[in-house]
Design an enzyme around this catalytic site. Structure first.
Site, PDB file in Angstrom:
ATOM      1  N   HIS A   1       1.941   4.665  -2.631  1.00 47.45           N
ATOM      2  CA  HIS A   1       2.108   6.282  -2.494  1.00 47.45           C
ATOM      3  C   HIS A   1       3.486   6.866  -2.724  1.00 47.45           C
ATOM      4  O   HIS A   1       3.739   7.837  -3.268  1.00 47.45           O
ATOM      5  CB  HIS A   1       1.766   6.483  -0.878  1.00 47.45           C
TER       6      HIS A   1
ATOM      7  N   HIS B   1       0.753  -1.256   0.197  1.00 49.71           N
ATOM      8  CA  HIS B   1      -0.056   0.027  -0.100  1.00 49.71           C
ATOM      9  C   HIS B   1       1.011   1.098   0.125  1.00 49.71           C
ATOM     10  O   HIS B   1       0.762   2.199  -1.053  1.00 49.71           O
ATOM     11  CB  HIS B   1      -0.760  -0.041   1.377  1.00 49.71           C
ATOM     12  N   GLU B   2       1.980   1.262   0.929  1.00 50.81           N
ATOM     13  CA  GLU B   2       2.699   2.401   1.055  1.00 50.81           C
ATOM     14  C   GLU B   2       3.588   2.602  -0.413  1.00 50.81           C
ATOM     15  O   GLU B   2       4.096   3.813  -0.517  1.00 50.81           O
ATOM     16  CB  GLU B   2       3.268   2.408   2.294  1.00 50.81           C
TER      17      GLU B   2
END
Length: 433
Positions: A28, A24-25
Site C-alpha cells: 500500500h 502487506h502494508e
C-alpha cells in the site's frame, strides 16, 4: 526441551506474522507514494507505539499488539456534497459517515489538496488497495514454490507401503479378510512392501497420481515393473473390478465417495519428494481452490466452532483457526518427530498459508477490507464511463464513506467471529500431531 522448542516455534511464527503484515502494508505504502498520495503513518501492529521514526512526511513504527497493521492515507473519502467536511450530525448512522470522513482528513496540511487519495483516478486507487493483498500473494507463492522445489513435500509415492491380502470393497467396515475372500491381485502377483513401481503395462510411472490412474483404467492381465533391492523385476497381475474410494484427480481421495474401477490391492508409501516447477504450480492452484472453498464454507462451520468452543464438540482438522491457533500449531511443528529440514519446511508452509489467507480474505468486496475500496473505485469508474457514453454530467467520485454504517456492521461480525475462533483456539485447539 519440549517447552523451549514450543516457545521457539511460537516466536518464529510471530516473526513470520509481523514480516507478512509489514510486507502487506509496504505494498500500500509504495504504490500510494508512487501516485503522490501523502501517507502520514505506516504502522505494524495496533495499540501503544513501542517504536517509531519519522522519515520525510511518514512516521514508521511498531505497535505493541502484533495482530495487524495499517497505513494512513490523507483523503480516503471525498468531502460532503457541499465540498466541505459536514458538521457533526445527531443521527448515529450519519455520525458514522462523518467520523470516517473527518478521519480521512486528519493532519490535512497546505498543499494536500493535490495529494488526496480520492482525487486519484480509479485505476490508481485500485492499484494502491490491491497492492497490499498482492504482496501477500507474492510471498505465499514464493514460499510455497521454494519449499516444494527445494525441501520437497510429504506425498504418496510409487513405493509399496502395504499389500492387501484379499479383495474387500472400500466401503467395508473392516480391513480383515472375510471367509472365502479371494487373494488381491497384488498379493497373487508377488508384490511386496518397499517395492518401487517404475512402470505399469510398459508405461513409466513418474508419480502416484499417474500410477493410480493407470491401475483404475485397467482390468485383466497387466505387467508391473518394480525395483526390489536394486534389481528390476517384472511381475504379472490380473486386475479385477472392485469398489474403491473416489479419486480427487491428484492422487488423493474424496471422503465417503466410492466408484467401481480397476483394483490391484496395495497402499502407496508416503515420502518427502521434491516437486518440479510444473508440479509445484499445480499444487499451488489446488491450494488456492481449497482456500476459496474454505472461505465460502466459513458460515457453515460456525455451529461446529461454537460447539468446540463452548460445548463438548470435536474440533475438526479443517476448522477455522486464528493467529493464536496458528501460533500454537507453530509450537507443535517445532516439536514434531521429523527431520529438522521438514520442521523448517512445515513452518514455512504455515507462514505461506497465512499469507494466502490474508490475500483471499482482503479481496472480499466488503468494507473495511481492501476489496471494499477496490469495489468502490471500480463502481466509480463504471458510473463515470456510463455518464460519458450517454453524455450526462460527470457524477464525481463515489462516496465510499456512505457505506461506513454497513462497514461497521461487517466489522462487528468479523470481530465476533474472531473472538469465537480465539476462544476455540484456547480451549479446544486444532492439533496436527
Amino acid at each position: 526441551m519440549t517447552t523451549l522448542m514450543t516457545v521457539l516455534g511460537i516466536v518464529v511464527f510471530a516473526v513470520g506474522l509481523l514480516i507478512s503484515i509489514a510486507w502487506h502494508e509496504l505494498g500500500h505504502l509504495s504504490t500510494a507514494k508512487l501516485f503522490g498520495i501523502r501517507v502520514p503513518q505506516y504502522m505494524v501492529g495496533f495499540g501503544p507505539t513501542i517504536f517509531s521514526r519519522k522519515k520525510g512526511d511518514t512516521e514508521y513504527g511498531i505497535k505493541a499488539v502484533p495482530l495487524g497493521g495499517y497505513i494512513r492515507m490523507i483523503g480516503m473519502f471525498p468531502p460532503g456534497d457541499d465540498g466541505k467536511l459536514a458538521a457533526r450530525s445527531t443521527s448515529p448512522w450519519r455520525g458514522m459517515i462523518e467520523d470516517a470522513r473527518s478521519a480521512a482528513f486528519e493532519e490535512l496540511q497546505p498543499g494536500d489538496d493535490k495529494r488526496l487519495f480520492y482525487t486519484r483516478k480509479p485505476w490508481k486507487r485500485v492499484i494502491v488497495m490491491f497492492a497490499g493483498p498482492f504482496m501477500n500473494l507474492v510471498l505465499a507463492v514464493a514460499i510455497f514454490l521454494g519449499v516444494m522445489m527445494s525441501f520437497g513435500v510429504n506425498t504418496q509415492t510409487t513405493n509399496v507401503g502395504t499389500v492387501s491380502q484379499c479383495v474387500v470393497p472400500a466401503s467395508a467396515s473392516t480391513d480383515k479378510c472375510p471367509k472365502g475372500a479371494k487373494d488381491s491381485p497384488a498379493k497373487a502377483a508377488g508384490l511386496q512392501p518397499r517395492d518401487k513401481i517404475v512402470a505399469f503395462n510398459g508405461h513409466r510411472t513418474p508419480d502416484w497420481g499417474a500410477l493410480q490412474q493407470d491401475i483404475r483404467e485397467t482390468t485383466g492381465p497387466a505387467t508391473i515393473t518394480v525395483e526390489r533391492d536394486g534389481v528390476r523385476k517384472t511381475l504379472h497381475a490380473n486386475l479385477i473390478e472392485n469398489q474403491v474410494a473416489k479419486s480427487d484427480g491428484n492422487g488423493g481421495y474424496v471422503e465417503g465417495e466410492f466408484v467401481t474401477a480397476g483394483f490391484l490391492g496395495f497402499t502407496p508409501a508416503n515420502g518427502v519428494v521434491q516437486q518440479s516447477f510444473g508440479q509445484s504450480v499445480d499444487r499451488m492452484g489446488n491450494m488456492v481452490e481449497d482456500g476459496i472453498d474454505s472461505m465460502i464454507a466459513l458460515p457453515s462451520k460456525i455451529p461446529d466452532l461454537w460447539n468446540a468452543a463452548f460445548g463438548d464438540g470435536e474440533r475438526k482438522a479443517d476448522s477455522p483457526m486464528g493467529v493464536v491457533g496458528a501460533a500454537r500449531v507453530g509450537g507443535e511443528v517445532a516439536n514434531l518427530d521429523i527431520p529438522p529440514s521438514q520442521r523448517i519446511a512445515t513452518m514455512l508452509f504455515l507462514v505461506a498459508g497465512f499469507n494466502l489467507s490474508l490475500f483471499l480474505f482482503n479481496m472480499l468486496p466488503l468494507l473495511p477490507l481492501d476489496g471494499g475500496h477496490i469495489a468502490g473505485a471500480v463502481w466509480e469508474s463504471i458510473r463515470r464511463h456510463a455518464a460519458r457514453l450517454v453524455r450526462r454530467p460527470d457524477p464525481g467520485p463515489f462516496d465510499v464513506a456512505k457505506m461506513m454504517p454497513v462497514a461497521y456492521v461487517i466489522a462487528g461480525v468479523f470481530i465476533c467471529f474472531t473472538l469465537l475462533v480465539l476462544v476455540a483456539d484456547v480451549v479446544n485447539p486444532v492439533k496436527i500431531s
